[in-house]
Scaffold this motif. Structure first.
Motif, PDB file in Angstrom:
ATOM      1  N   SER A 165       0.829  -1.215   0.000  1.00  0.00           N
ATOM      2  CA  SER A 165       0.000   0.000   0.000  1.00  0.00           C
ATOM      3  C   SER A 165       0.859   1.259   0.000  1.00  0.00           C
ATOM      4  CB  SER A 165      -0.969  -0.016   1.182  1.00  0.00           C
ATOM      5  OG  SER A 165      -0.286  -0.338   2.363  1.00  0.00           O
ATOM      6  N   ALA A 166       1.977   1.188  -0.713  1.00  0.00           N
ATOM      7  CA  ALA A 166       2.870   2.358  -0.827  1.00  0.00           C
ATOM      8  C   ALA A 166       2.124   3.565  -1.398  1.00  0.00           C
ATOM      9  CB  ALA A 166       4.065   2.015  -1.713  1.00  0.00           C
ATOM     10  N   PHE A 167       1.060   3.303  -2.161  1.00  0.00           N
ATOM     11  CA  PHE A 167       0.286   4.412  -2.761  1.00  0.00           C
ATOM     12  C   PHE A 167      -0.372   5.288  -1.702  1.00  0.00           C
ATOM     13  CE2 PHE A 167      -2.259   0.563  -2.524  1.00  0.00           C
ATOM     14  CZ  PHE A 167      -3.389   1.005  -1.842  1.00  0.00           C
ATOM     15  N   LEU A 168      -0.445   4.830  -0.451  1.00  0.00           N
ATOM     16  CA  LEU A 168      -1.031   5.651   0.617  1.00  0.00           C
ATOM     17  C   LEU A 168      -0.094   6.763   1.065  1.00  0.00           C
ATOM     18  CD1 LEU A 168      -2.683   2.883   2.830  1.00  0.00           C
ATOM     19  CD2 LEU A 168      -3.855   4.545   1.370  1.00  0.00           C
ATOM     20  N   GLU A 169       1.132   6.767   0.556  1.00  0.00           N
ATOM     21  CA  GLU A 169       2.085   7.809   0.931  1.00  0.00           C
ATOM     22  C   GLU A 169       1.600   9.198   0.509  1.00  0.00           C
ATOM     23  OE1 GLU A 169       4.655   7.610   2.838  1.00  0.00           O
ATOM     24  OE2 GLU A 169       5.202   9.695   2.576  1.00  0.00           O
ATOM     25  N   SER A 170       0.757   9.249  -0.541  1.00  0.00           N
ATOM     26  CA  SER A 170       0.336  10.550  -1.079  1.00  0.00           C
ATOM     27  C   SER A 170      -0.782  11.161  -0.234  1.00  0.00           C
ATOM     28  CB  SER A 170      -0.129  10.379  -2.534  1.00  0.00           C
ATOM     29  OG  SER A 170      -1.238   9.493  -2.583  1.00  0.00           O
ATOM     30  N   SER A 171      -0.500  11.434   1.017  1.00  0.00           N
ATOM     31  CA  SER A 171      -1.387  12.080   2.003  1.00  0.00           C
ATOM     32  C   SER A 171      -2.871  11.744   1.851  1.00  0.00           C
ATOM     33  CB  SER A 171      -1.196  13.595   1.989  1.00  0.00           C
ATOM     34  OG  SER A 171      -1.892  14.183   0.946  1.00  0.00           O
ATOM     35  N   VAL A 172      -3.370  10.942   2.770  1.00  0.00           N
ATOM     36  CA  VAL A 172      -4.766  10.522   2.754  1.00  0.00           C
ATOM     37  C   VAL A 172      -5.601  11.540   3.534  1.00  0.00           C
ATOM     38  CG1 VAL A 172      -6.378   8.711   3.436  1.00  0.00           C
ATOM     39  CG2 VAL A 172      -4.090   8.107   2.601  1.00  0.00           C
ATOM     40  N   SER A 173      -6.462  12.253   2.842  1.00  0.00           N
ATOM     41  CA  SER A 173      -7.297  13.255   3.510  1.00  0.00           C
ATOM     42  C   SER A 173      -8.559  12.592   4.069  1.00  0.00           C
ATOM     43  CB  SER A 173      -7.690  14.354   2.524  1.00  0.00           C
ATOM     44  OG  SER A 173      -8.479  13.798   1.491  1.00  0.00           O
ATOM     45  N   VAL A 174      -9.203  13.268   5.013  1.00  0.00           N
ATOM     46  CA  VAL A 174     -10.503  12.813   5.514  1.00  0.00           C
ATOM     47  C   VAL A 174     -11.527  13.885   5.153  1.00  0.00           C
ATOM     48  CG1 VAL A 174     -11.878  12.104   7.499  1.00  0.00           C
ATOM     49  CG2 VAL A 174      -9.426  11.577   7.431  1.00  0.00           C
ATOM     50  N   SER A 193      -4.238  12.810  -4.764  1.00  0.00           N
ATOM     51  CA  SER A 193      -3.934  11.581  -4.028  1.00  0.00           C
ATOM     52  C   SER A 193      -4.646  10.376  -4.624  1.00  0.00           C
ATOM     53  CB  SER A 193      -4.346  11.738  -2.563  1.00  0.00           C
ATOM     54  OG  SER A 193      -3.640  12.791  -1.962  1.00  0.00           O
ATOM     55  N   THR A 194      -4.386   9.207  -4.049  1.00  0.00           N
ATOM     56  CA  THR A 194      -5.022   7.976  -4.520  1.00  0.00           C
ATOM     57  C   THR A 194      -6.227   7.590  -3.675  1.00  0.00           C
ATOM     58  OG1 THR A 194      -3.458   6.726  -3.188  1.00  0.00           O
ATOM     59  CG2 THR A 194      -2.926   6.999  -5.496  1.00  0.00           C
ATOM     60  N   VAL A 195      -6.261   8.072  -2.432  1.00  0.00           N
ATOM     61  CA  VAL A 195      -7.334   7.683  -1.514  1.00  0.00           C
ATOM     62  C   VAL A 195      -7.808   8.903  -0.739  1.00  0.00           C
ATOM     63  CG1 VAL A 195      -7.927   6.277   0.513  1.00  0.00           C
ATOM     64  CG2 VAL A 195      -6.354   5.367  -1.201  1.00  0.00           C
ATOM     65  N   ALA A 196      -9.130   9.049  -0.607  1.00  0.00           N
ATOM     66  CA  ALA A 196      -9.709  10.008   0.339  1.00  0.00           C
ATOM     67  C   ALA A 196     -10.645   9.230   1.245  1.00  0.00           C
ATOM     68  CB  ALA A 196     -10.471  11.118  -0.378  1.00  0.00           C
ATOM     69  N   SER A 238     -14.716   5.369   1.910  1.00  0.00           N
ATOM     70  CA  SER A 238     -13.551   5.905   1.201  1.00  0.00           C
ATOM     71  C   SER A 238     -13.816   5.958  -0.296  1.00  0.00           C
ATOM     72  CB  SER A 238     -12.321   5.022   1.444  1.00  0.00           C
ATOM     73  OG  SER A 238     -12.506   3.760   0.835  1.00  0.00           O
ATOM     74  N   VAL A 239     -12.968   6.730  -0.973  1.00  0.00           N
ATOM     75  CA  VAL A 239     -12.901   6.686  -2.436  1.00  0.00           C
ATOM     76  C   VAL A 239     -11.451   6.413  -2.808  1.00  0.00           C
ATOM     77  CG1 VAL A 239     -12.752   9.214  -2.594  1.00  0.00           C
ATOM     78  CG2 VAL A 239     -13.405   7.902  -4.590  1.00  0.00           C
ATOM     79  N   VAL A 240     -11.272   5.460  -3.721  1.00  0.00           N
ATOM     80  CA  VAL A 240      -9.940   5.021  -4.135  1.00  0.00           C
ATOM     81  C   VAL A 240      -9.877   5.082  -5.657  1.00  0.00           C
ATOM     82  CG1 VAL A 240      -8.260   3.133  -4.071  1.00  0.00           C
ATOM     83  CG2 VAL A 240      -9.827   3.450  -2.147  1.00  0.00           C
ATOM     84  N   VAL A 241      -8.811   5.653  -6.204  1.00  0.00           N
ATOM     85  CA  VAL A 241      -8.716   5.808  -7.660  1.00  0.00           C
ATOM     86  C   VAL A 241      -7.510   5.052  -8.205  1.00  0.00           C
ATOM     87  CG1 VAL A 241      -9.785   8.086  -7.482  1.00  0.00           C
ATOM     88  CG2 VAL A 241      -7.293   7.912  -7.638  1.00  0.00           C
ATOM     89  N   GLY A 242      -7.541   4.781  -9.525  1.00  0.00           N
ATOM     90  CA  GLY A 242      -6.431   4.096 -10.161  1.00  0.00           C
ATOM     91  C   GLY A 242      -6.256   4.534 -11.600  1.00  0.00           C
ATOM     92  N   ARG A 243      -5.101   4.149 -12.161  1.00  0.00           N
ATOM     93  CA  ARG A 243      -4.811   4.438 -13.565  1.00  0.00           C
ATOM     94  C   ARG A 243      -5.549   3.462 -14.484  1.00  0.00           C
ATOM     95  NH1 ARG A 243       1.560   3.956 -12.876  1.00  0.00           N
ATOM     96  NH2 ARG A 243       0.775   2.411 -11.371  1.00  0.00           N
ATOM     97  N   SER A 244      -6.217   2.495 -13.881  1.00  0.00           N
ATOM     98  CA  SER A 244      -7.083   1.545 -14.587  1.00  0.00           C
ATOM     99  C   SER A 244      -8.122   1.101 -13.575  1.00  0.00           C
ATOM    100  CB  SER A 244      -6.276   0.323 -15.058  1.00  0.00           C
ATOM    101  OG  SER A 244      -5.807  -0.391 -13.926  1.00  0.00           O
ATOM    102  N   VAL A 245      -9.196   0.483 -14.055  1.00  0.00           N
ATOM    103  CA  VAL A 245     -10.193  -0.011 -13.101  1.00  0.00           C
ATOM    104  C   VAL A 245      -9.572  -1.122 -12.265  1.00  0.00           C
ATOM    105  CG1 VAL A 245     -11.273  -1.631 -14.712  1.00  0.00           C
ATOM    106  CG2 VAL A 245     -12.600  -0.729 -12.811  1.00  0.00           C
ATOM    107  N   ARG A 246      -8.684  -1.911 -12.891  1.00  0.00           N
ATOM    108  CA  ARG A 246      -7.998  -2.964 -12.148  1.00  0.00           C
ATOM    109  C   ARG A 246      -7.186  -2.393 -11.000  1.00  0.00           C
ATOM    110  NH1 ARG A 246      -5.185  -7.403 -15.989  1.00  0.00           N
ATOM    111  NH2 ARG A 246      -6.967  -7.997 -17.254  1.00  0.00           N
TER     112      ARG A 246
END
Ligand SMILES: [Zn+2]
Length: 230
Positions: free
Chosen positions: A117-126, A156-159, A166-174
Motif C-alpha cells: 500500500s505504498a500508494f497511501l504515501e500521497s497524504s490521505v485526507s478525511v 492523491s489515490t485515496v480520500a 472511502s474513495v480510491v482511484v487508479g490508472r485503470s479499473v484494475r
C-alpha cells in the motif's frame, strides 16, 4: 474495446465483493475507453450481482440516458466529480470497507504500513460532509458534495469519508480495485500494529520506489482474483 471494459467492470464488481471491500453497498466505475468524458457504472444493484446488461454510461454530471426506469446509485456524483477533476484517473472505487472506518472518525492517520500500500504515501485526507453541508445523511448525493470530495482527494489515490467510507482511484479499473483491497488490508494491519507498539511506516523514499515499480495492469493479483470467482 468498450465491450472488453464492460466485462472488466463486471469482474471488478464481483472481485470487490469476494475480497470483502463491498457488501450490498459500494460501487466501482471505469472511465469510458470510447469517450473520456463519460464513465461506466451499473445501476443501483449489489455489486456481486452485476452483469454486462447492468452497466450504464454516464456523463460527468452523473446523468445517463440508459436508466430505463432503473434506480441509480444516489452517490454516482462521487465518480462524476473525480473523473471531471482528475484526467489521469481511469477507475474509481467507493466503499464502506469496515477496517478503514476508525481512521475516518479519529485523529489516527492512515499511512503505508507495508509495500503493498505504498500508494497511501500521497497524504490521505478525511473528507467531512459537515464542513461543506452541516447535518446530512452523509451520502454524496449532489454535484456540489461530489466536487468537494474530489477537491479533498486532490492528486492523491485515496480520500477517506468521515463516518462513511472511502474513495480510491487508479490508472485503470484494475488498479483502483487492487488499491481498494490493499487500503482495507493496510487499515487492518495498521490498527493491529499500533496496539503492539510504535509503528515504523514506509519512508517516503521507499514508497516512491515501490510506486515507480507498480504497474496499472496489476496482472498477477487480477488473474488470481478472477480465477477465484469461478
Ligand atoms: Zn457510500
Amino acid at each position: 474495446m468498450e465491450d472488453q471494459l464492460i466485462e472488466e467492470l463486471v469482474l471488478a464488481n464481483r472481485i470487490l465483493f469476494a475480497q470483502g471491500v463491498v457488501d450490498a453497498f459500494g460501487h466501482v466505475s471505469a472511465r469510458s475507453s470510447a469517450d473520456p468524458s463519460r464513465f461506466l457504472l451499473t445501476w443501483a444493484i449489489a455489486p456481486a450481482l452485476a452483469t454486462a446488461a447492468d452497466v450504464l454510461s454516464f456523463d460527468l454530471d452523473g446523468n445517463t440516458p440508459d436508466a430505463a426506469g432503473r434506480e441509480l446509485y444516489s452517490e454516482r456524483f462521487i465518480h462524476a466529480a473525480v473523473y471531471r477533476s482528475r484526467p489521469d484517473v481511469m477507475g474509481v472505487v467507493h466503499s464502506h470497507s469496515p477496517s478503514i472506518i476508525p481512521f475516518t472518525v479519529t485523529e489516527a492517520a492512515l499511512r503505508p504500513i507495508w509495500h503493498m500500500s505504498a500508494f497511501l504515501e500521497s497524504s490521505v485526507s478525511v473528507f467531512d460532509t459537515q464542513d461543506t453541508a452541516g447535518d446530512t445523511d452523509l451520502l454524496i448525493k449532489t454535484p456540489a458534495l461530489g466536487a468537494a470530495l474530489a477537491s479533498s482527494l486532490g492528486e492523491s489515490t485515496v480520500a477517506l469519508m468521515r463516518g462513511h467510507g472511502s474513495v480510491v482511484v487508479g490508472r485503470s479499473v484494475r488498479e483502483a480495485v487492487s488499491r481498494a483491497i490493499y487500503t482495507e488490508a493496510n487499515a487492518k494491519l495498521q490498527a493491529e500494529s499500533e496496539r503492539m507498539g510504535k509503528v515504523k511506516f514506509l519512508t517516503p523514499g521507499e514508497a516512491k520506489l515501490m510506486n515507480d515499480y507498480s504497474r496499472p495492469d496489476v496482472r498477477r493479483q487480477w488473474d488470481l482474483w478472477v480465477r477465484e470467482l469461478a
